[in-house]
Design a protein around this motif. Structure first.
Motif, PDB file in Angstrom:
ATOM      1  N   ILE A   1       0.863  -1.197   0.000  1.00 51.85           N
ATOM      2  CA  ILE A   1       0.000   0.000   0.000  1.00 51.85           C
ATOM      3  C   ILE A   1       0.893   1.239   0.000  1.00 51.85           C
ATOM      4  N   THR A   2       0.608   2.138  -0.880  1.00 58.21           N
ATOM      5  CA  THR A   2       1.464   3.327  -1.005  1.00 58.21           C
ATOM      6  C   THR A   2       0.816   4.535  -0.328  1.00 58.21           C
ATOM      7  N   GLU A   3       1.566   5.609  -0.267  1.00 56.98           N
ATOM      8  CA  GLU A   3       1.014   6.845   0.309  1.00 56.98           C
ATOM      9  C   GLU A   3      -0.151   7.369  -0.530  1.00 56.98           C
ATOM     10  N   THR A   4      -0.081   7.153  -1.835  1.00 58.86           N
ATOM     11  CA  THR A   4      -1.198   7.571  -2.696  1.00 58.86           C
ATOM     12  C   THR A   4      -2.450   6.782  -2.331  1.00 58.86           C
ATOM     13  N   ASN A   5      -2.277   5.485  -2.072  1.00 58.59           N
ATOM     14  CA  ASN A   5      -3.425   4.679  -1.654  1.00 58.59           C
ATOM     15  C   ASN A   5      -4.013   5.219  -0.352  1.00 58.59           C
ATOM     16  N   VAL A   6      -3.128   5.617   0.560  1.00 55.03           N
ATOM     17  CA  VAL A   6      -3.606   6.157   1.842  1.00 55.03           C
ATOM     18  C   VAL A   6      -4.417   7.431   1.588  1.00 55.03           C
ATOM     19  N   ALA A   7      -3.946   8.258   0.677  1.00 56.77           N
ATOM     20  CA  ALA A   7      -4.681   9.489   0.357  1.00 56.77           C
ATOM     21  C   ALA A   7      -6.077   9.151  -0.171  1.00 56.77           C
ATOM     22  N   ASP A   8      -6.168   8.117  -1.026  1.00 56.41           N
ATOM     23  CA  ASP A   8      -7.485   7.689  -1.529  1.00 56.41           C
ATOM     24  C   ASP A   8      -8.372   7.218  -0.378  1.00 56.41           C
ATOM     25  N   MET A   9      -7.744   6.488   0.532  1.00 47.38           N
ATOM     26  CA  MET A   9      -8.517   5.970   1.667  1.00 47.38           C
ATOM     27  C   MET A   9      -9.011   7.113   2.560  1.00 47.38           C
ATOM     28  N   MET A  10      -8.164   8.139   2.710  1.00 45.43           N
ATOM     29  CA  MET A  10      -8.573   9.272   3.542  1.00 45.43           C
ATOM     30  C   MET A  10      -9.781   9.993   2.948  1.00 45.43           C
ATOM     31  N   ARG A  11      -9.889   9.932   1.615  1.00 43.24           N
ATOM     32  CA  ARG A  11     -11.056  10.544   0.976  1.00 43.24           C
ATOM     33  C   ARG A  11     -12.343   9.825   1.399  1.00 43.24           C
ATOM     34  N   GLU A  12     -12.221   8.524   1.556  1.00 42.57           N
ATOM     35  CA  GLU A  12     -13.394   7.749   2.015  1.00 42.57           C
ATOM     36  C   GLU A  12     -13.750   8.102   3.466  1.00 42.57           C
ATOM     37  N   VAL A  13     -12.714   8.293   4.274  1.00 34.31           N
ATOM     38  CA  VAL A  13     -12.955   8.659   5.681  1.00 34.31           C
ATOM     39  C   VAL A  13     -13.682  10.003   5.722  1.00 34.31           C
ATOM     40  N   ARG A  14     -13.221  10.908   4.876  1.00 30.41           N
ATOM     41  CA  ARG A  14     -13.809  12.243   4.808  1.00 30.41           C
ATOM     42  C   ARG A  14     -15.289  12.172   4.415  1.00 30.41           C
ATOM     43  N   MET A  15     -15.600  11.350   3.409  1.00 31.31           N
ATOM     44  CA  MET A  15     -16.987  11.191   2.972  1.00 31.31           C
ATOM     45  C   MET A  15     -17.844  10.623   4.100  1.00 31.31           C
TER      46      MET A  15
END
Ligand code: GDP
Length: 296
Positions: free
Chosen positions: A22-36
């Motif tokens: 899992i990369t930092e970019t993946n983490v950024a995508d995941m954070m978008r889900e947390v935000r939603m």
């Protein structure tokens, strides 16, 4: 129907299958889900931003990057951080060494102040063995005074006989006087609310605060108010040194994200949750359980 954070993240993680890590970019995508997920739970936008920034730092510092089960690791980080934040501060009521203890109830009309006053009366009588006097300073709505009299009697407390032709501060001081003379342990002062914040309301409650010098100043807020709860909380915090929050109507459908917004904007502990219209529908706020509800 919004899906919960675990489902959202596991769907996303599936798309990462086959990657070595899992990369930092993946983490950024995941954070978008947390935000939603937080926005869907009605957490106010600026609060979501701050929270996400903190969680992201933790996620990058911990095992999310490179982990085999990144979705679950992140859910657990978010849950812990949410519970920690909503549980900040002294959640227990502070009982002064010398009674009477005075509790001032603040909030908009309809937030649940009068109902909460009665529930708190019952709670103090049953759980803390206190002798409780209540008083309504809502001189604008005689029906509110009657309502408090009725629900206080149901709770097993006594209600000071206020009249709408008196001034709010005079009523509160007369009640405090009776409280001292008759050795009550607690005086709960219910106040007038408005449908929206206005100057006159704020000046009045500030005067009441100065007159009775409460041990606890509780801000009562309706969990269903969602995003607006943050602005209401800020307006009350600006004029009153709040010591606690009561989040009402948690038996409704809201995911209760208002808890995070209100705690963050006031930096005041959430002390109680209202969970029904009934007199026994008041619970000590449980941040861990509430975090689960917010995340769905
Ligand atoms: P006030 O104007 O702030 O004093 O608000 P009230 O105490 O009169 O409450 C307004 C309405 O909200 C009433 O119909 C209450 O029964 C209802 N209410 C208050 N707290 C709760 C709660 O925790 N759950 C539910 N379902 N209704 C509540």
């Amino acid at each position: 129907m919004a899906s919960n954070l675990s489902d959202r993240l596991s769907r996303l993680v599936k798309t990462m299958r086959g990657q070595a890590r899992i990369t930092e970019t993946n983490v950024a995508d995941m954070m978008r889900e947390v935000r939603m997920a937080l926005l869907e739970a009605d957490v106010a936008l600026p609060v979501v931003r701050d929270f996400i920034a903190r969680v992201k730092e933790k996620a990058l510092g911990q095992e999310v990057v490179g982990s085999l089960n990144p979705g679950q690791v992140l859910v657990s980080i978010v849950h812990k951080e949410l519970a920690r934040t909503m549980g900040e501060g002294q959640q227990e009521l502070h009982f002064p060494a010398n009674p009477p203890m005075v509790i001032l109830m603040a909030g908009l009309q309809g937030a649940g102040k009068t109902t909460t006053t009665a529930k708190l009366t019952r709670w103090l009588i049953e759980k803390k063995k206190k002798k409780v006097l209540t008083v309504s300073t809502d001189v604008y709505r005689p029906a509110a005074m009657d309502q408090l009299r009725t629900v206080t009697a149901q709770a097993g407390g006594e209600c000071f006989p206020a009249r709408p032709d008196q001034k709010p501060v005079d009523i509160a001081l007369a009640a405090l006087d009776q409280c001292r003379r008759q050795y009550f342990d607690v005086l709960i002062v219910d106040t007038a609310g408005r449908l929206a914040i206005d100057e006159a309301l704020m000046a009045e409650i500030r005067d009441l605060h100065a007159a009775v010098r409460p041990t606890e100043t509780l801000f009562v807020v309706d969990a269903m108010q969602g995003q607006d709860a943050m602005n209401t909380a800020r307006a009350f915090k600006d004029v009153l040194p709040l010591t606690g929050i009561v989040l009402t109507k948690l038996d409704g459908d809201s995911r209760g994200g208002a808890a995070l917004s209100v705690q963050q904007v006031t930096q005041t502990p959430i002390k109680f949750a209202g969970v029904s219209e009934k007199i026994d529908g008041l619970e000590a706020f449980d941040p861990d359980r509430h975090a689960g509800r917010v995340l769905g």
